[in-house]
Every structure is written in structure tokens, then in C-alpha cells.
Design a protein around this motif. Structure first.
Motif, PDB file in Angstrom:
ATOM      1  N   ASN A   3      28.527 -28.703 133.256  1.00 51.34           N
ATOM      2  CA  ASN A   3      28.289 -28.705 134.697  1.00 51.34           C
ATOM      3  C   ASN A   3      27.946 -27.313 135.201  1.00 51.34           C
ATOM      4  O   ASN A   3      26.969 -27.122 135.934  1.00 51.34           O
ATOM      5  CB  ASN A   3      29.558 -29.157 135.433  1.00 51.34           C
ATOM      6  CG  ASN A   3      29.475 -30.628 135.762  1.00 51.34           C
ATOM      7  OD1 ASN A   3      28.375 -31.190 135.798  1.00 51.34           O
ATOM      8  ND2 ASN A   3      30.625 -31.248 135.982  1.00 51.34           N
ATOM      9  N   ALA A   4      28.771 -26.361 134.816  1.00 49.28           N
ATOM     10  CA  ALA A   4      28.574 -24.995 135.274  1.00 49.28           C
ATOM     11  C   ALA A   4      27.218 -24.464 134.820  1.00 49.28           C
ATOM     12  O   ALA A   4      26.517 -23.768 135.564  1.00 49.28           O
ATOM     13  CB  ALA A   4      29.703 -24.105 134.753  1.00 49.28           C
ATOM     14  N   GLU A   5      26.853 -24.817 133.589  1.00 53.79           N
ATOM     15  CA  GLU A   5      25.580 -24.329 133.058  1.00 53.79           C
ATOM     16  C   GLU A   5      24.405 -24.896 133.845  1.00 53.79           C
ATOM     17  O   GLU A   5      23.428 -24.212 134.118  1.00 53.79           O
ATOM     18  CB  GLU A   5      25.451 -24.691 131.573  1.00 53.79           C
ATOM     19  CG  GLU A   5      26.066 -23.616 130.694  1.00 53.79           C
ATOM     20  CD  GLU A   5      26.196 -24.036 129.239  1.00 53.79           C
ATOM     21  OE1 GLU A   5      25.729 -25.135 128.892  1.00 53.79           O
ATOM     22  OE2 GLU A   5      26.788 -23.241 128.480  1.00 53.79           O
ATOM     23  N   LYS A   6      24.561 -26.183 134.235  1.00 54.49           N
ATOM     24  CA  LYS A   6      23.495 -26.819 135.000  1.00 54.49           C
ATOM     25  C   LYS A   6      23.326 -26.117 136.349  1.00 54.49           C
ATOM     26  O   LYS A   6      22.234 -25.727 136.739  1.00 54.49           O
ATOM     27  CB  LYS A   6      23.836 -28.303 135.211  1.00 54.49           C
ATOM     28  CG  LYS A   6      22.622 -29.203 135.182  1.00 54.49           C
ATOM     29  CD  LYS A   6      23.013 -30.650 134.985  1.00 54.49           C
ATOM     30  CE  LYS A   6      23.008 -31.391 136.311  1.00 54.49           C
ATOM     31  NZ  LYS A   6      23.648 -32.718 136.202  1.00 54.49           N
ATOM     32  N   LYS A   7      24.451 -25.938 137.059  1.00 56.91           N
ATOM     33  CA  LYS A   7      24.401 -25.277 138.366  1.00 56.91           C
ATOM     34  C   LYS A   7      23.856 -23.868 138.244  1.00 56.91           C
ATOM     35  O   LYS A   7      23.003 -23.434 139.038  1.00 56.91           O
ATOM     36  CB  LYS A   7      25.817 -25.208 138.973  1.00 56.91           C
ATOM     37  CG  LYS A   7      26.250 -26.495 139.643  1.00 56.91           C
ATOM     38  CD  LYS A   7      27.519 -26.249 140.434  1.00 56.91           C
ATOM     39  CE  LYS A   7      28.240 -27.567 140.696  1.00 56.91           C
ATOM     40  NZ  LYS A   7      29.689 -27.362 140.874  1.00 56.91           N
ATOM     41  N   ALA A   8      24.362 -23.134 137.268  1.00 59.97           N
ATOM     42  CA  ALA A   8      23.930 -21.749 137.094  1.00 59.97           C
ATOM     43  C   ALA A   8      22.439 -21.691 136.809  1.00 59.97           C
ATOM     44  O   ALA A   8      21.726 -20.820 137.316  1.00 59.97           O
ATOM     45  CB  ALA A   8      24.731 -21.091 135.975  1.00 59.97           C
ATOM     46  N   GLY A   9      21.987 -22.649 136.005  1.00 60.36           N
ATOM     47  CA  GLY A   9      20.569 -22.705 135.670  1.00 60.36           C
ATOM     48  C   GLY A   9      19.717 -22.884 136.917  1.00 60.36           C
ATOM     49  O   GLY A   9      18.722 -22.171 137.117  1.00 60.36           O
ATOM     50  N   ALA A  10      20.171 -23.802 137.787  1.00 51.77           N
ATOM     51  CA  ALA A  10      19.441 -24.075 139.021  1.00 51.77           C
ATOM     52  C   ALA A  10      19.410 -22.831 139.913  1.00 51.77           C
ATOM     53  O   ALA A  10      18.359 -22.461 140.475  1.00 51.77           O
ATOM     54  CB  ALA A  10      20.095 -25.246 139.763  1.00 51.77           C
ATOM     55  N   LEU A  11      20.573 -22.165 140.037  1.00 50.72           N
ATOM     56  CA  LEU A  11      20.655 -20.963 140.858  1.00 50.72           C
ATOM     57  C   LEU A  11      19.709 -19.877 140.354  1.00 50.72           C
ATOM     58  O   LEU A  11      19.017 -19.208 141.119  1.00 50.72           O
ATOM     59  CB  LEU A  11      22.095 -20.408 140.848  1.00 50.72           C
ATOM     60  CG  LEU A  11      23.074 -21.050 141.826  1.00 50.72           C
ATOM     61  CD1 LEU A  11      24.494 -20.568 141.541  1.00 50.72           C
ATOM     62  CD2 LEU A  11      22.673 -20.706 143.270  1.00 50.72           C
ATOM     63  N   LYS A  12      19.692 -19.724 139.049  1.00 49.92           N
ATOM     64  CA  LYS A  12      18.853 -18.665 138.474  1.00 49.92           C
ATOM     65  C   LYS A  12      17.364 -18.958 138.679  1.00 49.92           C
ATOM     66  O   LYS A  12      16.582 -18.050 138.962  1.00 49.92           O
ATOM     67  CB  LYS A  12      19.169 -18.487 136.993  1.00 49.92           C
ATOM     68  CG  LYS A  12      20.432 -17.660 136.769  1.00 49.92           C
ATOM     69  CD  LYS A  12      20.660 -17.443 135.263  1.00 49.92           C
ATOM     70  CE  LYS A  12      21.940 -16.660 135.019  1.00 49.92           C
ATOM     71  NZ  LYS A  12      22.386 -16.778 133.631  1.00 49.92           N
ATOM     72  N   ALA A  13      17.016 -20.249 138.540  1.00 50.64           N
ATOM     73  CA  ALA A  13      15.624 -20.626 138.736  1.00 50.64           C
ATOM     74  C   ALA A  13      15.207 -20.318 140.183  1.00 50.64           C
ATOM     75  O   ALA A  13      14.142 -19.748 140.457  1.00 50.64           O
ATOM     76  CB  ALA A  13      15.448 -22.115 138.433  1.00 50.64           C
TER      77      ALA A  13
END
Ligand SMILES: Nc1ncnc2c1ncn2[C@@H]1O[C@H](COP(=O)(O)OP(=O)(O)OP(=O)(O)O)[C@@H](O)[C@H]1O
Ligand SMILES: [Mg+2]
Length: 543
Positions: free
Chosen positions: A273-283
Motif C-alpha cells: 500500500n505504502a509503495e503504491k501511494k509513494a509511487g503516485a506522489l512521486k509521479a
């Protein structure tokens, strides 16, 4: 009761365990399973709880008696009789000796005055012995010893004449004897047992299980025997070798296993979950970052993404596992090892007589027999580390023996890991040996570590690596799976399955015999041979 506060345990520069607060506490009624991979620090921690080692930091408070069984047999005075060693736990051995002395005096003295004195002294001693519950205690001790597979003839021997396994059983008997005070009342002794089942047969293990279930004082037990844990344990301390922390679970073994599985799943889900959110934020940040006016906002987003990731635990670093392969055996004749009329006697005690055997190239043999039937002795004779009293070995053409000793006595404890393997394979190239040690999970500073300081499982691994380096064509394996954690045990058994040389195996572990898929069995003490069958597997389970 034992309480550890703010405990920190180190080995060399490595932190094995930090446990802030006083979660590590042993109270009456607690039956704690201390578990973790080989080398996680279980033995070191238990030794510190027992007061035989100092922690790096923190305090330990002990009240009441403590009975500690270390993983390695202790060296003490080896001249004492086994029975005295057990009785000494309650100070009864010296009293008994005195009683015997006065008895002889009474019979020998002719002067009536002196004889009366001896009789009076005998009377006083006898009263004390009886008041201390000596008679009951003596039979208690005998009962415990018999349950642990120590017959009277062994108890009458000096410790130095006993096998390592027998000595360890004597120590265990002594501790359990001290803990059961004979009155039948609740025991206040805290038991600290490090791998107590290693040298026990199935009957003894069943008995021990019952004993521990009924023990009222606290208990901490380290064991790779999952059935024992399932039956006995009501709390679990898990030493996490990766994080260097101890997790405390107030539940039975079965519940603990479930909890661990759920825990792993939850952790993996949170991480994903955290990786998904972080990925979105970084994009998002990457898009914004293109515009100079939004640079600060972009930076904040990246920072937030990183915080999200740091808040979830790393998914457990996959436990490292050795991929062990026994090497191709050196060429040899049809029957590399024969022996005829092997006989071994200790004093008046005949272990076995007139054992003949022939080990053919690539053959697989299991040696069966009850505790004390001479399995280890037979392997020592075959390995040439001990001489038979009669009979002889007849080495065949090209014989190369690889011997794995139950007590790791093929290792030089004062030499480093590297020196040990160098010694086992003097002709091998340095790079090959480093590769080999790497495959057995020894690298970096651990190569310089003295073998004597390795954990039980690590010693087993090193001894096996030594075997592997020697291209042996007859492996003599004495309990090769003792001390191994379940994952490492599987690795060793896999290696055994694919090995093409001859193997003579002594084991209490039915899984090990199954993995070997033997053709024959040698039954001690008679030395009779038979074809392997499923019945014998059951015998291992029972024996
Ligand atoms: N003097 C030392 N220097 C460096 N490392 C050491 C030293 N003494 C012990 N160690 C290491 O500390 C670690 C913990 O050892 P310990 O015997 O407590 O493990 P364990 O959990 O009981 O393992 P096992 O299941 O194999 O018995 C091991 O990796 C061991 O090699
Ligand atoms: Mg240990």
C-alpha cells in the motif's frame, strides 16, 4: 523468577538483541519457547539469563533456584560417578559416601569403643539423610534417570567413560532432579533448557514433555523440536536475527505460528500500500517539478512519499539459506570399507562384539539401536578415531572417509572458521574454499571467528562444509540434523538425497532416514543386518 530489564546482548560487534523495558520476564507458570534461526542468539541470551554470561547492557534479577542446561556438555570433574553427579544437585552424594564409609568401618573395627563411635556416627548421618528425604530422593533420582534412558550400569560409571550424549542426559537428569523437590509440592525452580532433546530417544522425549507440562516453576526452552514446543509452551520469545529484537507472544505455539503468518501478510500488505501511494506522489512530484514555481510543493511530496515508506517495516529480508551440495565422491573400489569381528568393551561393559560389515560403493546404511547400544562408538571405530578391542577395519581401494561427529569433535575449537576448513582440505584453492564457505553462509569477519564460539547450528554447518571439501566416498554421519533450524535441516537433507557416495547414518530423526532412502539397516548391539523397510522407520520414531 527472572526479569531482564533493558537487555542488550552482543556477540563481538554484532547486536543480537535489544529489549527495552522488562518484557523478558520468566514467572512461575510461564513455559516459554525461545526460538529463532541458527545463530540468532538464543544460546547467548539463555546463558546470560542463567547468570553465566554478562549482558552488554541492562540488568537481570533472579530469585529462587535456577536449573540451567547448556547446549554444549560442560567440562567439570569427570571422575565423579554419574549417579553422584545427579544426587549432588541436592547435596546427597557426600552424605551417601559418608554413610558407606561408616558402614565399612562398623564392619571392620574390632575395638568395641571405636565401633560404637562409628555406629553412633552412622546413626546421626542416617537421620540427616532421612530428614533430607534421602530415601525418597534416591528413588526419585533413579526414576528420572531411567526415564531419560540412563540405566543403572551407566549411572555406576565415571563421567569420563560416558559418551557426550550420555553426559548431557546426566546433566539434564540432575537439573530435573533438583527441580522436583520430592515433596510433590509446586517447584519454584526456573528451568532454562537449551536443546534438551538433542540426545534423547523418543520415549525419553515423551517423558520429558510430560515433565515440563507439569512443571510449576518458570521454564525457558530452546528447541528445534516443534512437537515439544507445541505440547509444552504457553509463551514464545522470537529472536529476530534481522532486526536484533525479541518479540514476545503470550500464546501457545500453535497460535503463535498463526499469528506470525498473519503478521507477515499484514506487513506485506501495508508495504505494498505504502509503495503504491509513494509511487503516485512521486509521479505527481515529477510533473510539478518541471515548473519552477511548484518546486517546493514537489519537494514536499517527495519527502512525504519517503516518510510513508519509512513508516512501514521492511518486508523481512528473506532468511538466508545455505544451498548445500555434497561433492562427487572420489573414485574407489567396489567395497571401500569392510570391518570384521569389531568388538568394543569399556571395563566390564561390553558394548558390542563380533560385528562384521561391508560398505559397498554408493550404498546407504542406517545404524539402529537404543540409547547406549553403541551407534556413536561404531561410527568412531569406522572413522578410525577410536581403536576396537578386537577385530579390524579393512579399508578398500581408494577409501576416503568423511566423518561427521555428533559432538562436533572434528572441529578445532581454537582455530578460526577459515583455519578449520583449510585444514580439512589442504590442497584446495583459496578461491574454491571461500566459495564453499560462502555456500555454507560463512563470510566476512565470521571467517576469523574461533570455531569454539560458533553457535550449535553454525558448528554443524562448518563441520558439514569440511566434509564437503574432502570428496569423501564414505560419509559417516552421526546425528547430522541435530541443532539445525528447520530450514537448514531441509537443506542438509536435500544434499543427502542427491549424494552418490556411500553413507552410514546414525539418527533419531525419521525425516533424515527417509531422505537417505537406505537399502540396509544394521541393528546394534548384535550387528545383524536387514533390508530397510517401513517398519524400521517406525522403529526410529519409537526408539
Ligand atoms: N566471540 C564471538 N565473536 C563473534 N561472534 C560470536 C562470538 N560468540 C558468539 N558469536 C556469534 O553470536 C551468534 C549467536 O550465537 P548463539 O550461540 O547464541 O546462537 P543460537 O541462536 O543459540 O544458534 P543455534 O540455533 O545454532 O544454537 C552466532 O552467530 C555466533 O557465531
Ligand atoms: Mg544455540
Amino acid at each position: 523468577m527472572i526479569t531482564a530489564t533493558d537487555l542488550e546482548v552482543r556477540a563481538g560487534v554484532r547486536t543480537l538483541l535489544t529489549s527495552p523495558g522488562s518484557a523478558l520476564r520468566v514467572q512461575p507458570g510461564d513455559r516459554i519457547g525461545l526460538v529463532g534461526r541458527n545463530g540468532a542468539g538464543k544460546t547467548t541470551t539463555l546463558r546470560i539469563l542463567a547468570g553465566e554470561g554478562e549482558p552488554y547492557a541492562g540488568t537481570i534479577i533472579r530469585s529462587g533456584e535456577v536449573g540451567y542446561l547448556p547446549q554444549d556438555p560442560r567440562e567439570g570433574d569427570l571422575n565423579v560417578l554419574a549417579s553422584d553427579r545427579v544426587l549432588s544437585a541436592r547435596g546427597l552424594d557426600t552424605l551417601l559416601r559418608e554413610l558407606e564409609k561408616q558402614q565399612t568401618l562398623m564392619a571392620e573395627l574390632v575395638d568395641p569403643r571405636e565401633r560404637d563411635k562409628a555406629i553412633a556416627k552412622y546413626g546421626r548421618l542416617e537421620e540427616r539423610f532421612s530428614a533430607l528425604g534421602g530415601y525418597v530422593a534416591e528413588s526419585d533420582a533413579a526414576r528420572i534417570c531411567h526415564s531419560l534412558g540412563l540405566p543403572d550400569r551407566v549411572l555406576a560409571q565415571q563421567l569420563r567413560t560416558l559418551s557426550g550424549g550420555q553426559r548431557r542426559r546426566v546433566e539434564l537428569a540432575r537439573i530435573l532432579f533438583a527441580a522436583s523437590d520430592g515433596s510433590g509440592g509446586p517447584s519454584q525452580t526456573t528451568l532454562l533448557l537449551d536443546e534438551p532433546t538433542n540426545h534423547l530417544d523418543a520415549d525419553s522425549i515423551t517423558w520429558l514433555r510430560g515433565f515440563l507440562q507439569g512443571h510449576d516453576g518458570g521454564l525457558v526452552v530452546i528447541s528445534h523440536d516443534v512437537e515439544l514446543l507445541a505440547d509444552v509452551v504457553n509463551r514464545v520469545w522470537f529472536l529476530d536475527a534481522v532486526r536484533g529484537e525479541a518479540d514476545v507472544y503470550n500464546m501457545t505455539w500453535k497460535r503463535y505460528l498463526d499469528a506470525r503468518a498473519t503478521d507477515e501478510q499484514r506487513r506485506r500488505r501495508e508495504r505494498a500500500n505504502a509503495e503504491k501511494k509513494a509511487g503516485a506522489l512521486k509521479a505527481q512530484a515529477a510533473k510539478l517539478g518541471a515548473k519552477a514555481t511548484k518546486a517546493t510543493a514537489a519537494q514536499n511530496m517527495v519527502r512525504r512519499a519517503e516518510r510513508l515508506l519509512s513508516e512501514v517495516d521492511d518486508v523481512r529480508v528473506a532468511d538466508r539459506v545455505a544451498h548445500i551440495r555434497f561433492p562427487a565422491p572420489a573414485p574407489c573400489g567396489k567395497t571401500p570399507l569392510m570391518a570384521s569381528n569389531l568388538t568394543k568393551v569399556y571395563g566390564s561393559l561390553e558394548i558390542f562384539t563380533g560385528v562384521d560389515l561391508a560398505i559397498d560403493r554408493g550404498s546407504r546404511v542406517v545404524v539402529l539401536g537404543l540409547n547406549g547400544a553403541g551407534k556413536t562408538t561404531l561410527l568412531r571405530l569406522l572413522a578410525g578415531v577410536e581403536k576396537p578391542d578386537a577385530g579390524a577395519l579393512e579399508p578398500g581401494h581408494g577409501l576416503r572417509v568423511g566423518y561427521f561427529a555428533q559432538e562436533h569433535d572434528t572441529l578445532d575449537n581454537n582455530a578460526s572458521v577459515w583455519e578449520n576448513i583449510r585444514h580439512a582440505a589442504p590442497d584446495a584453492g583459496e578461491q574454491d574454499l571461500r566459495g564453499l564457505l560462502g555456500a555454507f553462509m560463512f563470510s566476512g569477519p565470521q571467517l576469523e571467528q574461533p570455531a569454539g564460539t560458533l553457535s550449535g547450528g553454525e558448528k554443524t554447518r562448518l563441520a558439514l562444509a569440511g566434509l564437503v571439501s574432502s570428496a569423501a566416498n564414505v560419509l559417516l554421519l552421526d546425528e547430522p540434523t541435530n541443532n539445525l533450524d528447520p530450514i537448514s535441516r531441509e537443506q542438509v537433507l536435500d544434499a543427502l538425497r542427491s549424494y552418490t557416495g556411500a553413507v552410514v547414518l546414525v539418527t533419531h530423526d525419521p525425516g533424515a532416514a527417509e531422505a537417505l532412502d537406505p537399502e540396509r539397516v544394521i541393528l546394534l548391539p548384535d550387528g545383524t543386518e536387514d533390508h530397510w523397510s517401513q517398519d524400521y522407520l517406525e522403529l526410529i520414531q519409537l526408539a
